[in-house]
Design a protein around this motif. Structure first.
Motif, PDB file in Angstrom:
ATOM      1  N   ASN A   1      -0.346  -6.153   0.974  1.00  0.00           N
ATOM      2  CA  ASN A   1      -0.119  -7.316   0.116  1.00  0.00           C
ATOM      3  C   ASN A   1       1.087  -7.135  -0.806  1.00  0.00           C
ATOM      4  N   VAL A   2       2.095  -6.398  -0.326  1.00  0.00           N
ATOM      5  CA  VAL A   2       3.364  -6.244  -1.045  1.00  0.00           C
ATOM      6  C   VAL A   2       4.391  -7.133  -0.355  1.00  0.00           C
ATOM      7  N   LEU A   3       4.998  -8.026  -1.119  1.00  0.00           N
ATOM      8  CA  LEU A   3       5.977  -8.964  -0.583  1.00  0.00           C
ATOM      9  C   LEU A   3       7.339  -8.675  -1.202  1.00  0.00           C
ATOM     10  N   LEU A   4       8.287  -8.281  -0.360  1.00  0.00           N
ATOM     11  CA  LEU A   4       9.640  -7.973  -0.825  1.00  0.00           C
ATOM     12  C   LEU A   4      10.576  -9.092  -0.401  1.00  0.00           C
ATOM     13  N   GLY A   5      11.355  -9.594  -1.354  1.00  0.00           N
ATOM     14  CA  GLY A   5      12.327 -10.628  -1.041  1.00  0.00           C
ATOM     15  C   GLY A   5      13.459 -10.090  -0.182  1.00  0.00           C
ATOM     16  N   SER A   6      14.119 -10.986   0.490  1.00  0.00           N
ATOM     17  CA  SER A   6      15.235 -10.646   1.363  1.00  0.00           C
ATOM     18  C   SER A   6      16.312  -9.881   0.597  1.00  0.00           C
ATOM     19  N   GLY A   7      16.777  -8.805   1.179  1.00  0.00           N
ATOM     20  CA  GLY A   7      17.861  -8.037   0.584  1.00  0.00           C
ATOM     21  C   GLY A   7      17.428  -7.043  -0.479  1.00  0.00           C
ATOM     22  N   THR A   8      16.142  -6.976  -0.795  1.00  0.00           N
ATOM     23  CA  THR A   8      15.672  -6.001  -1.784  1.00  0.00           C
ATOM     24  C   THR A   8      15.657  -4.620  -1.151  1.00  0.00           C
ATOM     25  N   ARG A   9      16.247  -3.665  -1.849  1.00  0.00           N
ATOM     26  CA  ARG A   9      16.337  -2.288  -1.364  1.00  0.00           C
ATOM     27  C   ARG A   9      15.375  -1.409  -2.156  1.00  0.00           C
ATOM     28  N   VAL A  10      14.677  -0.543  -1.435  1.00  0.00           N
ATOM     29  CA  VAL A  10      13.723   0.376  -2.057  1.00  0.00           C
ATOM     30  C   VAL A  10      14.151   1.798  -1.718  1.00  0.00           C
ATOM     31  N   ALA A  11      14.364   2.606  -2.743  1.00  0.00           N
ATOM     32  CA  ALA A  11      14.793   3.992  -2.543  1.00  0.00           C
ATOM     33  C   ALA A  11      13.597   4.883  -2.197  1.00  0.00           C
ATOM     34  N   ASP A  12      13.894   6.111  -1.882  1.00  0.00           N
ATOM     35  CA  ASP A  12      12.860   7.085  -1.538  1.00  0.00           C
ATOM     36  C   ASP A  12      11.924   7.364  -2.710  1.00  0.00           C
ATOM     37  N   PHE A  13      10.710   7.769  -2.354  1.00  0.00           N
ATOM     38  CA  PHE A  13       9.699   8.264  -3.290  1.00  0.00           C
ATOM     39  C   PHE A  13       9.171   7.199  -4.254  1.00  0.00           C
ATOM     40  N   CYS A  14       9.217   5.941  -3.843  1.00  0.00           N
ATOM     41  CA  CYS A  14       8.640   4.858  -4.644  1.00  0.00           C
ATOM     42  C   CYS A  14       7.226   4.563  -4.166  1.00  0.00           C
ATOM     43  N   VAL A  15       6.428   3.966  -5.051  1.00  0.00           N
ATOM     44  CA  VAL A  15       5.087   3.497  -4.713  1.00  0.00           C
ATOM     45  C   VAL A  15       5.029   2.023  -5.090  1.00  0.00           C
ATOM     46  N   LEU A  16       4.748   1.172  -4.107  1.00  0.00           N
ATOM     47  CA  LEU A  16       4.713  -0.273  -4.337  1.00  0.00           C
ATOM     48  C   LEU A  16       3.314  -0.809  -4.068  1.00  0.00           C
ATOM     49  N   GLY A  17       2.762  -1.534  -5.044  1.00  0.00           N
ATOM     50  CA  GLY A  17       1.453  -2.148  -4.879  1.00  0.00           C
ATOM     51  C   GLY A  17       0.288  -1.241  -5.211  1.00  0.00           C
ATOM     52  N   GLU A  18       0.529  -0.221  -6.015  1.00  0.00           N
ATOM     53  CA  GLU A  18      -0.548   0.690  -6.441  1.00  0.00           C
ATOM     54  C   GLU A  18      -1.684  -0.141  -7.047  1.00  0.00           C
ATOM     55  N   PRO A  19      -2.915   0.018  -6.561  1.00  0.00           N
ATOM     56  CA  PRO A  19      -4.016  -0.767  -7.135  1.00  0.00           C
ATOM     57  C   PRO A  19      -4.432  -0.231  -8.507  1.00  0.00           C
ATOM     58  N   ALA A  20      -4.768  -1.144  -9.400  1.00  0.00           N
ATOM     59  CA  ALA A  20      -5.274  -0.752 -10.718  1.00  0.00           C
ATOM     60  C   ALA A  20      -6.676  -0.166 -10.563  1.00  0.00           C
ATOM     61  N   LYS A  21      -7.108   0.574 -11.554  1.00  0.00           N
ATOM     62  CA  LYS A  21      -8.439   1.175 -11.536  1.00  0.00           C
ATOM     63  C   LYS A  21      -9.491   0.088 -11.310  1.00  0.00           C
ATOM     64  N   GLY A  22     -10.382   0.332 -10.367  1.00  0.00           N
ATOM     65  CA  GLY A  22     -11.443  -0.610 -10.065  1.00  0.00           C
ATOM     66  C   GLY A  22     -11.062  -1.692  -9.069  1.00  0.00           C
ATOM     67  N   ARG A  23      -9.820  -1.693  -8.606  1.00  0.00           N
ATOM     68  CA  ARG A  23      -9.356  -2.686  -7.635  1.00  0.00           C
ATOM     69  C   ARG A  23      -9.139  -1.997  -6.289  1.00  0.00           C
ATOM     70  N   GLU A  24      -9.276  -2.755  -5.222  1.00  0.00           N
ATOM     71  CA  GLU A  24      -9.064  -2.233  -3.873  1.00  0.00           C
ATOM     72  C   GLU A  24      -7.603  -2.415  -3.461  1.00  0.00           C
ATOM     73  N   PRO A  25      -7.074  -1.518  -2.625  1.00  0.00           N
ATOM     74  CA  PRO A  25      -5.715  -1.711  -2.115  1.00  0.00           C
ATOM     75  C   PRO A  25      -5.577  -3.069  -1.425  1.00  0.00           C
ATOM     76  N   GLY A  26      -4.550  -3.812  -1.793  1.00  0.00           N
ATOM     77  CA  GLY A  26      -4.299  -5.118  -1.201  1.00  0.00           C
ATOM     78  C   GLY A  26      -5.046  -6.265  -1.856  1.00  0.00           C
ATOM     79  N   GLU A  27      -5.935  -5.965  -2.787  1.00  0.00           N
ATOM     80  CA  GLU A  27      -6.711  -7.020  -3.455  1.00  0.00           C
ATOM     81  C   GLU A  27      -5.809  -7.918  -4.301  1.00  0.00           C
ATOM     82  N   ASP A  28      -4.818  -7.323  -4.940  1.00  0.00           N
ATOM     83  CA  ASP A  28      -3.864  -8.068  -5.760  1.00  0.00           C
ATOM     84  C   ASP A  28      -2.486  -7.976  -5.117  1.00  0.00           C
ATOM     85  N   GLU A  29      -1.731  -9.035  -5.242  1.00  0.00           N
ATOM     86  CA  GLU A  29      -0.406  -9.115  -4.633  1.00  0.00           C
ATOM     87  C   GLU A  29       0.661  -8.522  -5.551  1.00  0.00           C
ATOM     88  N   LEU A  30       1.630  -7.864  -4.946  1.00  0.00           N
ATOM     89  CA  LEU A  30       2.864  -7.484  -5.641  1.00  0.00           C
ATOM     90  C   LEU A  30       3.974  -8.296  -5.006  1.00  0.00           C
TER      91      LEU A  30
END
Length: 75
Positions: A11-40
């Motif tokens: 559930n991570v949505l990246l716009g066109s042309g957005t660049r992500v460098a190494d060693f990043c974490v995108l869409g980390e779930p908050a405590k008590g939430r399931e992966p993908g439950e909330d959108e980034l």
């Protein structure tokens, strides 16, 4: 050029042309939430620099640029 090495949860949505460098974490779930439950959502033409963590539940507009090692939490 090698493929960037970063972690992206469901559930991570990246716009066109957005660049992500190494060693990043995108869409980390908050405590008590399931992966993908909330959108980034990150708009187009952004630059996410190395070691950045962005939690799920965040919406970022176009042309965002992070520094190295940035943490962006949900609200």
């Amino acid at each position: 050029m090698s493929k960037p090495d970063f972690r992206s949860y469901p559930n991570v949505l990246l716009g066109s042309g957005t660049r992500v460098a190494d060693f990043c974490v995108l869409g980390e779930p908050a405590k008590g939430r399931e992966p993908g439950e909330d959108e980034l959502w990150i708009g187009p033409d952004g630059t996410i620099r190395s070691h950045t963590t962005i939690y799920a539940g965040v919406r970022i507009g176009a042309r965002v640029q992070t520094g190295h090692g940035v943490l962006i939490r949900e609200h």
